[in-house]
Design a protein around this motif. Structure first.
Motif, short mmCIF file in Angstrom:
data_model
loop_
_atom_site.label_atom_id
_atom_site.label_comp_id
_atom_site.label_asym_id
_atom_site.label_seq_id
_atom_site.Cartn_x
_atom_site.Cartn_y
_atom_site.Cartn_z
N LYS A 1 0.85 -1.19 0.00
CA LYS A 1 0.00 0.00 0.00
C LYS A 1 0.88 1.23 0.00
CE LYS A 1 -3.79 2.22 2.50
NZ LYS A 1 -4.70 2.14 3.66
N SER A 2 0.60 2.16 -0.88
CA SER A 2 1.40 3.38 -0.97
C SER A 2 1.20 4.24 0.26
CB SER A 2 1.01 4.18 -2.22
OG SER A 2 1.70 5.41 -2.26
N VAL B 1 -5.76 6.53 -6.45
CA VAL B 1 -5.61 5.97 -7.80
C VAL B 1 -5.80 4.45 -7.75
CG1 VAL B 1 -4.00 5.59 -9.68
CG2 VAL B 1 -4.16 7.83 -8.62
N THR B 2 -5.28 3.80 -6.71
CA THR B 2 -5.46 2.35 -6.56
C THR B 2 -6.94 1.99 -6.40
OG1 THR B 2 -3.27 2.16 -5.55
CG2 THR B 2 -4.80 0.34 -5.20
N ASP B 3 -7.67 2.76 -5.60
CA ASP B 3 -9.11 2.50 -5.43
C ASP B 3 -9.85 2.68 -6.75
OD1 ASP B 3 -8.61 2.07 -2.77
OD2 ASP B 3 -9.12 4.10 -2.14
#
Length: 275
Positions: A197-198, A206-208
């Motif tokens: 996780k960033s 952006v991941t979501d």
């Protein structure tokens, strides 16, 4: 005594080799300590130089002596028996710190996760293929008893077809790195980091959004179109910090750039502006 013969390792030489490793580490530490201290605590410059060179040479000779002794002992240790080869999996038990690097348990968890993912993907594919949302309630009620129960099924494609599709997509997006590997036989997986996780909020958003896009782009009959559409959408983030919001016109809102990309037009929006 039979156990020692079966193992194939000279335990006495092995014990001496461990002591040799400790002696080598100590002699190497003395070399670095000598370099760290330098020529201080000497009365004259000439005396400091001579004493430093003499001590440094003695320490290097000790390192060379301990290294030669360790090489001699390593030849006497022998090799373990290979009556029960475990291949690469046998190396997992060599990890001495399970609390810090639980590699084996993580592999088991990843294997279970992969099996569950494949099962649920088959269920989702079969439900989407039914296209039940286009049928009325009356039609479904009348024909529900006559229809056989649909079993979960997955889309199976030849490996060469998958390789060709990914190769064409890679040529379409030369500025993106796309790697394909098969960890479990013929099942192909694109190389993506889905575990880490960033620490930055902008990339978490952006991941979501990428997870939402994976659920949006779904067409079982044309999987190459799905992958190409998703990669096109993902590539629109190449100007994440250069695009302004299409609704408010600002680059930043609450300290964040517009992280949402429209699935059809690829236009940039802030989370609050796209509603």
């Amino acid at each position: 005594m039979a156990d020692v013969v079966n193992v194939g390792v000279n335990l006495e030489a092995f014990s001496q080799a461990i002591s040799g490793i400790q002696a080598l580490r100590s002699s190497v530490s003395r070399v670095f300590e000598s370099l760290k201290d330098g020529m201080k605590n000497r009365e004259t410059l000439e005396g400091r130089e001579k004493q430093f060179i003499s001590e440094f040479q003695d320490n290097l000779q000790a390192v060379n002596r301990d290294l030669n002794e360790l090489e001699r002992l390593s030849g006497l240790v022998g090799r373990p028996s290979e009556s029960h080869p475990l291949h690469n999996s046998g190396l997992l038990s060599l990890d001495p710190v399970q609390d810090k690097t639980p590699l084996y348990s993580q592999l088991l968890q990843a294997y279970k996760w992969s099996n569950k993912l494949q099962y649920h993907a088959g269920l989702a594919s079969s439900l989407l293929n039914q296209q039940s949302l286009k049928r009325s309630a009356n039609q479904m009620g009348a024909s529900a008893k006559r229809r056989p129960k649909v079993q979960p099924s997955t889309l199976v494609l030849p490996p060469q077809y998958v390789d060709d599709v990914i190769s064409r997509i890679g040529r379409m997006f030369p500025d993106m790195t796309i790697e394909l590997f098969r960890p479990n036989g013929t099942s192909a997986v694109l190389l993506l980091d889905i575990w880490t996780k960033s620490q930055y909020q902008v990339f978490q958003k952006v991941t979501d959004h990428a997870t939402t896009a994976l659920l949006h782009y779904q067409l079982p009959q044309m999987p190459d179109v799905v992958v190409r559409s998703f990669m096109t959408w993902l590539r629109s983030y190449i100007k994440l910090f250069q695009s302004s919001c299409q609704r408010c016109g600002r680059f930043l809102q609450d300290g964040l750039p517009p992280t949402w990309r429209d699935f059809r037009t690829l236009e940039a929006f802030h989370d609050t502006c796209r509603m």
